[in-house]
Write a protein that holds these residues in place. Structure first.
Motif, PDB file in Angstrom:
ATOM      1  N   GLU A  21     -15.320   2.198   9.879  1.00  0.00           N
ATOM      2  CA  GLU A  21     -14.800   1.326   8.839  1.00  0.00           C
ATOM      3  C   GLU A  21     -13.757   0.363   9.401  1.00  0.00           C
ATOM      4  N   THR A 173     -13.070  -2.167   3.261  1.00  0.00           N
ATOM      5  CA  THR A 173     -13.554  -0.794   3.239  1.00  0.00           C
ATOM      6  C   THR A 173     -12.555   0.082   2.493  1.00  0.00           C
ATOM      7  N   TRP A 515     -15.410   0.201  -4.752  1.00  0.00           N
ATOM      8  CA  TRP A 515     -16.793   0.671  -4.638  1.00  0.00           C
ATOM      9  C   TRP A 515     -17.691   0.035  -5.694  1.00  0.00           C
ATOM     10  N   ASP A 518     -18.283  -3.419  -4.415  1.00  0.00           N
ATOM     11  CA  ASP A 518     -19.197  -3.359  -3.272  1.00  0.00           C
ATOM     12  C   ASP A 518     -20.638  -3.158  -3.723  1.00  0.00           C
ATOM     13  N   LYS A 610     -21.666   2.630   1.549  1.00  0.00           N
ATOM     14  CA  LYS A 610     -20.817   2.276   2.682  1.00  0.00           C
ATOM     15  C   LYS A 610     -21.643   1.780   3.864  1.00  0.00           C
ATOM     16  N   VAL A 714     -17.885   9.370   4.345  1.00  0.00           N
ATOM     17  CA  VAL A 714     -18.149   8.254   5.239  1.00  0.00           C
ATOM     18  C   VAL A 714     -18.776   8.739   6.535  1.00  0.00           C
ATOM     19  N   ASP A 717     -22.326   8.153   6.256  1.00  0.00           N
ATOM     20  CA  ASP A 717     -22.751   6.945   5.567  1.00  0.00           C
ATOM     21  C   ASP A 717     -23.950   6.288   6.220  1.00  0.00           C
TER      22      ASP A 717
END
Length: 729
Positions: A21, A173, A515, A518, A610, A714, A717
């Motif tokens: 990230e 992120t 999120w 995103d 992600k 993550v 991800d």
């Protein structure tokens, strides 16, 4: 992913996901710009917080404005604050101000910096002006309050939406957003310390609000050389130097406290044979507190007259209005401090000019119209859950901050002059425990989903809030009246607990909102609408003002009158204030607990998101570099047909061995262009991959672990692959 590899990464101090990230954190900002952006939080949050926390104490308790007219203003401004946000957000997302020569070109200014420059002066003017009304007539006070509120609403909408949207654009992120919010902590701590001192400065005296002199349950109020009683506790204040103010006594009572021979020849009362010091005070005060009146004035009428002149804003020599009352220097100092803190918001302008996302970076897509953008935003289930959380959270916190002083005065029974001290005693532990508990939450949010952490904290808070309010009431109603030492200890303990439970809220809020943004951006192939998301959230969140205004109005419907002494308020009014804290607050907290667990972006869905965001950020960074950096064409790279699946596995040094899963991910991916300089790296990394087959049970184990959520997700991800395109989730 191999099981031994996953175990090794989980045990490391800096997990691979956070390293991944960090590589795609967003536009490169210098340390100075990062800390400048964090310092700007003082100007963004502090004036609004002070306005919300102290406005009712100022206008209801100290200025004596009726709750009904204030409620009407709050309802109107709450609706206006909710409705103006989408228009400003749509203009900001579309770069409307960048069409002006002053803020052109857009690449140099960004979409957000102009709105911070526009909104900050309005926000400063609104939050500072509310403290210095030109008149204390009720109609003038209501009009001044409405005008100040209007400036604040428009300024904060432009400024705060731009600042919040910049967080999402500058820090792309979850990990980088968490660090960005953590950098704000030292600055917000300083501003909160100042905010905790302001009630002590502003409210450590008894205001001249009521129609009669109020005698608190704790005993007779006594004036001293620094603070006098409110003007209403003195007799015939407008005719301070009129002879008829003082009773002539014949024969004089022995011994006389003041004789005509000791008076200045020009004194209006010199013709009176004998005058008592108690004659300077109102009859209702003297009737109950004659001893206090004589003692406080040391038996001298001149001392009592000086205190009365100070309380009533009169010149002690001439008796004419001086225009400077007891609150003048206090409220003027508060207004100046608020304005000074508000200017810190300008520190966000330079970083906001680096926001990298512009319309042409979304594959040439045109921005959505206002109505289409509103529909698209509210269509997202994740956003609807988040907006509901923010609405109820704002209802609870605004009610708590705005009306806590009414609970302390009219339910607990403290003297109005003690409100400032007790509010400060409650706020200081909030600040301390928020800062001290933050490292714990930063550690916890790497191992648990932030929405789950939020739910657990709200459940704990729901149980404790009732306990502390009942303890405060019990201490206030104890035999002999409220004891400040015990009340202070209880208030400090309540503040400490509140600080612990509220500490991670800002970090969690930005992660959950990020999120949702995103997910929308991935679905639209990079077209991001941060401004509209925060505006739509504002539509819901600012309607909390309507709810809080209705609560305040309910006090008036129950018979509450700020011009009456606390002891003279009807029982129905006191009950209405009490129930709003003992029932409304816990019910809202229980609903927030359920909503936190209902937040949908978690587990495999979060890991997949992600992965997709990482690819979009890498592709966007490449295009920004090619556009802004002049370099030979041979080094710019050529377009490649590599898809999201290939880039995902390349970035982790793995191969897409499971063909079916790779094909499913490909259906939701975007084309990827790779610079020519990186072409050899992919082949080298592919040769280094272990041929060992993945564990068959790894996907199910990841799903279970991901349900615990947070940054731990993550780690997978780029290994957990979507069973269907994102648009169908």
């Amino acid at each position: 992913m191999h099981m031994h590899t996953a175990s090794r990464r989980r045990g490391s101090r800096a997990s691979a996901p956070e390293e991944c990230e960090a590589e795609t954190e967003g536009p490169e900002l210098s340390a100075l710009l990062r800390w400048s952006f964090a310092a700007a939080s003082i100007g963004v949050w502090s004036p609004v917080f002070i306005f919300s926390a102290l406005r009712n104490t100022l206008y209801v308790i100290h200025f004596g404005v009726g709750v009904q007219p204030l409620s009407i203003v709050n309802i109107v401004m709450g609706w206006w604050n909710a409705l103006n946000g989408p228009f400003i957000a749509r203009w900001a997302d579309a770069g409307v101000l960048n069409r002006l020569s002053l803020f052109s070109p857009a690449e140099a200014w960004g979409r957000r910096a102009p709105w911070i420059l526009l909104g900050t002066p309005l926000a400063i003017a609104g939050t500072a002006a509310i403290w210095v009304p030109p008149s204390h007539e009720e109609g003038a006070l209501v009009a001044w309050y409405a005008g100040s509120y209007f400036l604040l609403v428009n300024g904060v909408t432009a400024q705060m939406q731009a600042y919040l949207a910049s967080i999402q654009e500058l820090f792309t992120t979850g990990a980088s957003r968490k660090r960005a919010i953590a950098r704000q902590v030292p600055f917000l701590t300083v501003s909160q310390l100042v905010s905790a001192v302001l009630p002590v400065i502003a409210f450590s005296y008894t205001p001249d609000t009521t129609e009669t002199c109020c005698i608190p349950a704790s005993g007779c109020p006594q004036p001293d050389e620094h603070d006098s009683l409110p003007c209403v506790c003195y007799r015939d204040a407008p005719d301070l130097f009129g002879v008829h103010d003082y009773r002539a006594r014949s024969p004089p009572p022995p011994p006389p406290p003041l004789s005509p021979a000791e008076s200045p020849p020009s004194a209006p009362w010199a013709a009176a044979p004998w005058v008592l010091a108690t004659d300077a005070f109102a009859p209702d005060y003297v009737a109950q507190c004659a001893a206090a009146a004589n003692a406080s004035a040391d038996g001298l009428l001149s001392e009592a007259l000086k205190l009365r002149a100070d309380a009533c804003g009169l010149d002690p020599e001439t008796g004419e209005p001086s225009g400077v009352g007891t609150e003048f220097w206090r409220f003027g100092l508060v207004a100046g401090l608020i304005a000074l803190m508000g200017t810190c918001a300008f520190l966000a302008v330079a970083p906001a000019r680096r926001t990298p996302i512009s319309l042409e970076e979304a594959g040439g897509q045109a921005p959505l119209s206002l109505c289409a953008s509103l529909r698209a935003t509210f269509r997202l289930h994740s956003f609807r859950v988040y907006a509901a959380i923010m609405f109820l959270s704002q209802c609870y916190m605004s009610h708590l901050l705005t009306n806590i002083s009414l609970y302390l005065v009219y339910v607990v029974g403290i003297d109005v002059a003690q409100v400032g001290f007790l509010m400060g005693a409650m706020m200081l532990p909030v600040i301390a425990t928020r800062v001290l508990s933050l490292p714990l939450y930063l550690w916890l949010l790497q191992r648990a989903h932030p929405a789950s952490v939020y739910s657990v904290l709200r459940a704990i808070e729901a149980g404790l809030v009732v306990l502390f309010f009942l303890l405060l009431k019990a201490e206030g109603n104890a035999e002999g009246g409220p004891q400040m030492s015990k009340l202070t200890a209880t208030a400090a303990a309540a503040g400490a607990v509140l600080g612990v439970t509220q500490s991670p809220n800002d970090i969690i809020s930005h992660m959950l909102m990020g999120w949702a943004i995103d997910e929308d951006g991935v679905e639209r192939r990079g077209l991001r609408r941060e401004g509209m998301f925060y505006a739509c959230n504002g539509v819901c969140q600012h309607l909390s003002e309507v709810v809080v205004a209705l609560i305040l109005a309910s006090y008036g419907w129950a018979g509450f009158d700020p011009k009456q002494c606390p002891s003279e308020q009807p029982a129905s009014a006191v009950t209405a204030i009490e129930l709003s804290f003992l029932v409304f607050g816990p019910v809202v907290l229980a609903l927030l607990t359920l909503l936190g667990f209902a937040y949908p972006i978690r587990g495999e869905r979060l890991a997949r998101l992600k992965a997709q965001v990482a690819v979009l950020n890498e592709d966007r960074s490449r295009r920004i570099t090619e556009r802004n950096v002049s370099r030979p064409a041979s080094t710019r790279g050529t377009a490649s047909t590599r898809t999201l699946a290939e880039v995902v596995f390349r970035s982790r040094g793995s191969r897409p061995d499971e063909v079916a899963l790779s094909e499913q991910l490909t259906t939701s991916s975007v084309p990827y262009s790779e610079p020519a300089s990186e072409a050899g790296g992919a082949a080298a990394s592919a040769e280094a991959v272990s041929p060992e087959a993945p564990d068959k049970n790894s996907s199910s184990k990841h799903a279970v672990a991901d349900e615990a959520g947070g940054e731990e997700a993550v780690e997978r991800d780029l290994a957990v692959v979507a069973p269907a395109p994102l648009s169908r989730v």
